[in-house]
Design a protein around this motif. Structure first.
Motif, PDB file in Angstrom:
ATOM      1  N   ALA A 182      -5.819  64.635  -5.168  1.00 51.08           N
ATOM      2  CA  ALA A 182      -5.218  63.542  -5.883  1.00 51.08           C
ATOM      3  C   ALA A 182      -6.193  62.316  -5.297  1.00 51.08           C
ATOM      4  O   ALA A 182      -6.266  62.382  -3.945  1.00 51.08           O
ATOM      5  CB  ALA A 182      -3.897  63.035  -5.695  1.00 51.08           C
ATOM      6  N   THR A 183      -6.748  61.625  -6.079  1.00 54.35           N
ATOM      7  CA  THR A 183      -7.650  60.343  -5.368  1.00 54.35           C
ATOM      8  C   THR A 183      -6.420  59.203  -5.348  1.00 54.35           C
ATOM      9  O   THR A 183      -5.397  59.155  -5.900  1.00 54.35           O
ATOM     10  CB  THR A 183      -8.835  59.912  -6.242  1.00 54.35           C
ATOM     11  OG1 THR A 183      -8.344  59.520  -7.539  1.00 54.35           O
ATOM     12  CG2 THR A 183      -9.475  60.951  -6.300  1.00 54.35           C
ATOM     13  N   ARG A 184      -6.624  58.055  -4.404  1.00 51.61           N
ATOM     14  CA  ARG A 184      -5.975  57.089  -4.477  1.00 51.61           C
ATOM     15  C   ARG A 184      -6.069  56.234  -5.531  1.00 51.61           C
ATOM     16  O   ARG A 184      -5.106  55.436  -5.669  1.00 51.61           O
ATOM     17  CB  ARG A 184      -6.173  56.191  -3.106  1.00 51.61           C
ATOM     18  CG  ARG A 184      -6.047  57.036  -1.865  1.00 51.61           C
ATOM     19  CD  ARG A 184      -4.786  57.708  -1.470  1.00 51.61           C
ATOM     20  NE  ARG A 184      -4.520  57.887  -0.081  1.00 51.61           N
ATOM     21  CZ  ARG A 184      -3.788  58.795   0.264  1.00 51.61           C
ATOM     22  NH1 ARG A 184      -3.190  59.389  -0.536  1.00 51.61           N
ATOM     23  NH2 ARG A 184      -3.803  59.145   1.878  1.00 51.61           N
ATOM     24  N   PRO A 199       2.439  58.894  -6.153  1.00 53.26           N
ATOM     25  CA  PRO A 199       2.660  60.389  -6.938  1.00 53.26           C
ATOM     26  C   PRO A 199       2.400  61.556  -6.061  1.00 53.26           C
ATOM     27  O   PRO A 199       1.404  61.436  -5.231  1.00 53.26           O
ATOM     28  CB  PRO A 199       1.578  60.147  -8.128  1.00 53.26           C
ATOM     29  CG  PRO A 199       0.682  59.327  -7.528  1.00 53.26           C
ATOM     30  CD  PRO A 199       1.082  58.278  -6.653  1.00 53.26           C
ATOM     31  N   MET A 207     -12.652  70.261   0.267  1.00 56.44           N
ATOM     32  CA  MET A 207     -12.869  68.999  -0.509  1.00 56.44           C
ATOM     33  C   MET A 207     -11.913  67.977  -0.112  1.00 56.44           C
ATOM     34  O   MET A 207     -10.756  68.397  -0.134  1.00 56.44           O
ATOM     35  CB  MET A 207     -12.787  69.500  -2.150  1.00 56.44           C
ATOM     36  CG  MET A 207     -13.052  67.986  -2.877  1.00 56.44           C
ATOM     37  SD  MET A 207     -12.815  68.384  -4.884  1.00 56.44           S
ATOM     38  CE  MET A 207     -10.996  68.818  -4.789  1.00 56.44           C
ATOM     39  N   ILE A 208     -12.253  66.871   0.149  1.00 56.58           N
ATOM     40  CA  ILE A 208     -11.295  65.814   0.729  1.00 56.58           C
ATOM     41  C   ILE A 208     -11.344  64.472  -0.172  1.00 56.58           C
ATOM     42  O   ILE A 208     -12.464  64.101  -0.767  1.00 56.58           O
ATOM     43  CB  ILE A 208     -11.575  65.438   2.209  1.00 56.58           C
ATOM     44  CG1 ILE A 208     -11.574  66.870   2.852  1.00 56.58           C
ATOM     45  CG2 ILE A 208     -10.682  64.459   2.653  1.00 56.58           C
ATOM     46  CD1 ILE A 208     -13.058  67.403   3.197  1.00 56.58           C
ATOM     47  N   SER A 209     -10.415  63.868  -0.691  1.00 55.43           N
ATOM     48  CA  SER A 209     -10.244  62.665  -1.186  1.00 55.43           C
ATOM     49  C   SER A 209     -10.263  61.698  -0.010  1.00 55.43           C
ATOM     50  O   SER A 209      -9.502  61.679   1.065  1.00 55.43           O
ATOM     51  CB  SER A 209      -8.902  62.360  -1.857  1.00 55.43           C
ATOM     52  OG  SER A 209      -8.812  61.163  -2.429  1.00 55.43           O
ATOM     53  N   THR A 244      -0.648  67.601  -3.106  1.00 53.01           N
ATOM     54  CA  THR A 244      -1.437  66.481  -2.831  1.00 53.01           C
ATOM     55  C   THR A 244      -0.899  65.295  -3.456  1.00 53.01           C
ATOM     56  O   THR A 244      -0.205  65.220  -4.314  1.00 53.01           O
ATOM     57  CB  THR A 244      -3.034  66.672  -3.644  1.00 53.01           C
ATOM     58  OG1 THR A 244      -3.772  65.418  -3.227  1.00 53.01           O
ATOM     59  CG2 THR A 244      -2.673  66.590  -5.106  1.00 53.01           C
ATOM     60  N   GLY A 288     -11.181  56.939   0.563  1.00 54.90           N
ATOM     61  CA  GLY A 288     -11.286  55.821  -0.153  1.00 54.90           C
ATOM     62  C   GLY A 288     -10.302  55.979  -1.223  1.00 54.90           C
ATOM     63  O   GLY A 288      -9.448  56.420  -1.309  1.00 54.90           O
ATOM     64  N   LEU A 289     -10.778  54.977  -2.305  1.00 52.59           N
ATOM     65  CA  LEU A 289      -9.690  55.097  -3.503  1.00 52.59           C
ATOM     66  C   LEU A 289     -10.161  56.162  -4.424  1.00 52.59           C
ATOM     67  O   LEU A 289      -9.353  56.794  -5.094  1.00 52.59           O
ATOM     68  CB  LEU A 289     -10.008  53.555  -4.372  1.00 52.59           C
ATOM     69  CG  LEU A 289      -9.564  52.366  -3.391  1.00 52.59           C
ATOM     70  CD1 LEU A 289      -9.776  51.215  -4.281  1.00 52.59           C
ATOM     71  CD2 LEU A 289      -7.983  52.588  -3.181  1.00 52.59           C
ATOM     72  N   ASP A 290     -11.448  56.405  -4.238  1.00 56.60           N
ATOM     73  CA  ASP A 290     -12.173  57.256  -5.537  1.00 56.60           C
ATOM     74  C   ASP A 290     -12.975  58.290  -4.968  1.00 56.60           C
ATOM     75  O   ASP A 290     -13.623  58.870  -5.924  1.00 56.60           O
ATOM     76  CB  ASP A 290     -12.335  56.765  -6.759  1.00 56.60           C
ATOM     77  CG  ASP A 290     -13.198  55.567  -6.649  1.00 56.60           C
ATOM     78  OD1 ASP A 290     -13.935  55.430  -5.422  1.00 56.60           O
ATOM     79  OD2 ASP A 290     -13.776  54.871  -7.600  1.00 56.60           O
ATOM     80  N   TYR A 291     -13.431  58.577  -3.788  1.00 53.54           N
ATOM     81  CA  TYR A 291     -14.254  59.217  -3.565  1.00 53.54           C
ATOM     82  C   TYR A 291     -14.227  60.792  -3.119  1.00 53.54           C
ATOM     83  O   TYR A 291     -12.837  60.796  -2.600  1.00 53.54           O
ATOM     84  CB  TYR A 291     -15.291  58.505  -2.167  1.00 53.54           C
ATOM     85  CG  TYR A 291     -15.837  57.383  -2.704  1.00 53.54           C
ATOM     86  CD1 TYR A 291     -17.076  57.254  -3.401  1.00 53.54           C
ATOM     87  CD2 TYR A 291     -15.442  56.259  -2.135  1.00 53.54           C
ATOM     88  CE1 TYR A 291     -17.486  56.005  -3.500  1.00 53.54           C
ATOM     89  CE2 TYR A 291     -15.975  54.964  -2.367  1.00 53.54           C
ATOM     90  CZ  TYR A 291     -17.084  54.687  -3.217  1.00 53.54           C
ATOM     91  OH  TYR A 291     -17.688  53.650  -3.230  1.00 53.54           O
ATOM     92  N   LEU A 292     -14.901  61.661  -3.266  1.00 59.97           N
ATOM     93  CA  LEU A 292     -14.765  63.100  -2.874  1.00 59.97           C
ATOM     94  C   LEU A 292     -15.643  63.264  -1.875  1.00 59.97           C
ATOM     95  O   LEU A 292     -17.045  63.073  -2.086  1.00 59.97           O
ATOM     96  CB  LEU A 292     -14.851  63.878  -3.965  1.00 59.97           C
ATOM     97  CG  LEU A 292     -13.472  63.725  -4.891  1.00 59.97           C
ATOM     98  CD1 LEU A 292     -13.830  64.595  -6.207  1.00 59.97           C
ATOM     99  CD2 LEU A 292     -12.139  63.989  -4.439  1.00 59.97           C
ATOM    100  N   THR A 303      -7.830  55.831   3.192  1.00 60.20           N
ATOM    101  CA  THR A 303      -7.986  54.981   2.162  1.00 60.20           C
ATOM    102  C   THR A 303      -8.888  54.008   2.346  1.00 60.20           C
ATOM    103  O   THR A 303      -9.677  53.210   1.599  1.00 60.20           O
ATOM    104  CB  THR A 303      -6.595  54.239   1.681  1.00 60.20           C
ATOM    105  OG1 THR A 303      -5.426  55.467   1.386  1.00 60.20           O
ATOM    106  CG2 THR A 303      -6.607  53.562   0.423  1.00 60.20           C
ATOM    107  N   PHE A 345     -17.329  66.791  -0.046  1.00 60.74           N
ATOM    108  CA  PHE A 345     -17.288  68.393  -0.137  1.00 60.74           C
ATOM    109  C   PHE A 345     -17.753  68.772   1.082  1.00 60.74           C
ATOM    110  O   PHE A 345     -19.015  68.131   1.605  1.00 60.74           O
ATOM    111  CB  PHE A 345     -18.083  68.756  -1.426  1.00 60.74           C
ATOM    112  CG  PHE A 345     -17.713  68.263  -2.854  1.00 60.74           C
ATOM    113  CD1 PHE A 345     -16.956  69.057  -3.442  1.00 60.74           C
ATOM    114  CD2 PHE A 345     -17.834  67.133  -3.104  1.00 60.74           C
ATOM    115  CE1 PHE A 345     -16.454  68.773  -4.666  1.00 60.74           C
ATOM    116  CE2 PHE A 345     -17.347  66.468  -4.528  1.00 60.74           C
ATOM    117  CZ  PHE A 345     -16.811  67.641  -5.208  1.00 60.74           C
ATOM    118  N   GLY A 395      -0.912  61.024  -4.308  1.00 59.37           N
ATOM    119  CA  GLY A 395      -2.003  59.934  -4.505  1.00 59.37           C
ATOM    120  C   GLY A 395      -1.741  58.594  -3.769  1.00 59.37           C
ATOM    121  O   GLY A 395      -0.879  58.717  -2.782  1.00 59.37           O
TER     122      GLY A 395
END
Lengths: 213, 184
Positions: free
Chosen positions: A171-173, A132, B1-3, B182, B5-9, B51, B11, B184
């Protein structure tokens, strides 16, 4: 994804017909370079890599309960090395290892229907997915679209009602959007699904300590 | 701020050389993974997460890079990587382990691979057919790159495979002027 079927087992778990031919036992390899557990690790380790070891529960040839000495069956011994390898793979955060045993092979050395079904399912699961895309406008608007597995773009929906002062939106993965305001650390999340739809139903407003931008 | 891995942020405060790692859990709940971390260079012009958990820092003016990683235990640093061109204007990641460098005025790109242990492998330049002057660039987990040029409302998609090989897919038009994009 790799899925060896109806063999092998680590050397210390082999009895009777499971002992195998010379190439399966060669000390110059398995004693000196890498054992079977090491080979399973190598098959399982790596980004997007899966190693599903499929064994027959009863197999007149080898690698099954029929060749095992304990009347309780092989499950306990298999679970032990499966857990050990899974722990190491999970610690490395990349890869997957699993042993799957099936009993619909008629007791002979062949690939069963359940084994084939599992393999097809795993292959389907490895196909590229759509990703997405989220657009944010500091006038309060938004939109989503889809980047398909072949790289083509398709529009999904237009959105309204966003705050106008988010300084970062990422967006997170794993399907979330994170909105962040640097000036005071305010943040919010929402869901951005793999089909490109936006879900405000899981929106959270939270205060992330201000500081890092 | 950066994404990452799968769900980490991740800063990063360029002014103070500090950073912090957080995680967006299931249901959208944010939790801190680390407290404020100090000692980061203040010169990073671009930071991108992959990722696979890898984190790549670039000082585009000095041509210096740095590899790190984010996971459930927080942040760990690897090593400095030298020898980058000094004209990259954007940086993104795609397809898990691929870094894509972009020079917007020239319409030139480059790809490299970065694994979760900080091993960096340069693949090569991408020339010919890349959009020029894109104002936004974002990479998706499925390997698609999306370029948006606000000044003329056009866009484009490219595809990068896991080996870092890039090819054009589609030219696009009719976009609005978006502040952020952005993937996903």
């Amino acid at each position: 994804m790799s899925a060896p079927v109806a063999g092998s087992l680590p050397l210390d778990l082999r009895y009777g017909g499971s002992v195998g031919d010379g190439e399966q036992m060669l000390p110059a390899i398995y004693n000196s370079i890498a054992g079977y557990r090491d080979l399973y690790m190598l098959g399982a380790y790596g980004y997007r890599r899966k190693h599903i070891q499929i064994l027959n529960q009863t197999d007149s040839c080898c690698f099954s309960d029929l060749q095992w000495t304990d009347p309780g069956g092989l499950d306990r011994a298999i679970n032990a090395y499966q857990s050990d390898i899974q722990f190491k793979i999970l610690s490395a955060l990349t890869g997957w290892f699993e042993v799957a045993r099936y009993s619909d092979n008629g007791g002979v050395h062949k690939i069963s229907l359940n084994a084939l079904t599992r393999i097809y399912k795993e292959i389907d699961g490895m196909r590229p997915v759509s990703s997405p895309l989220f657009f944010y406008d500091s006038r309060g608007g938004g939109a989503t679209s889809l980047l398909q597995s072949n790289g083509r773009y398709s529009y999904v929906e237009t959105l309204t009602g966003f705050a106008k002062d988010w300084s970062d939106v990422v967006a997170t993965r794993n399907g979330h959007l994170f909105f962040y305001r640097r000036s005071d650390g305010r943040a919010a999340t929402a869901a951005l699904l793999n089909d490109g739809t936006y879900r405000i139903s899981v929106s959270r407003t939270m205060s992330v300590p201000a500081g890092p931008t | 701020m950066i994404s990452v891995g799968l769900d980490y942020l991740f800063f990063y405060n360029k002014n103070t050389g500090t950073a912090k790692v957080g995680e967006v859990k299931a249901g959208g709940n944010y939790v801190d993974i680390t407290t404020i971390l100090s000692g980061f260079s203040i010169g990073w012009s671009h930071i991108i997460g992959l990722t696979n958990g890898g984190l790549f820092f670039l000082d585009a003016h000095a041509g210096i890079g740095f590899a790190g990683r984010v996971d459930s235990s927080g942040y760990r640093s690897y090593a400095q990587i030298n020898g980058f061109a000094t004209n990259w204007t954007s940086l993104t990641s795609a397809n898990g382990n691929v870094l894509f460098f972009y020079n917007a005025p020239a319409g030139v790109g480059a790809t490299a691979l970065l694994d979760e242990f900080g091993t960096y492998v340069y693949i090569g330049l991408v020339r010919g057919g890349l959009p020029t002057g894109a104002s936004h660039l974002t990479g998706a987990k499925n390997g698609t790159l999306f370029f948006l040029k606000n000044s003329n409302s056009t866009g484009a998609t490219w595809f990068i495979n896991e080996l870092g090989e890039a090819r054009p897919v589609q030219g696009l038009s009719g976009f609005g002027a978006w502040t952020m994009v952005t993937a996903g």
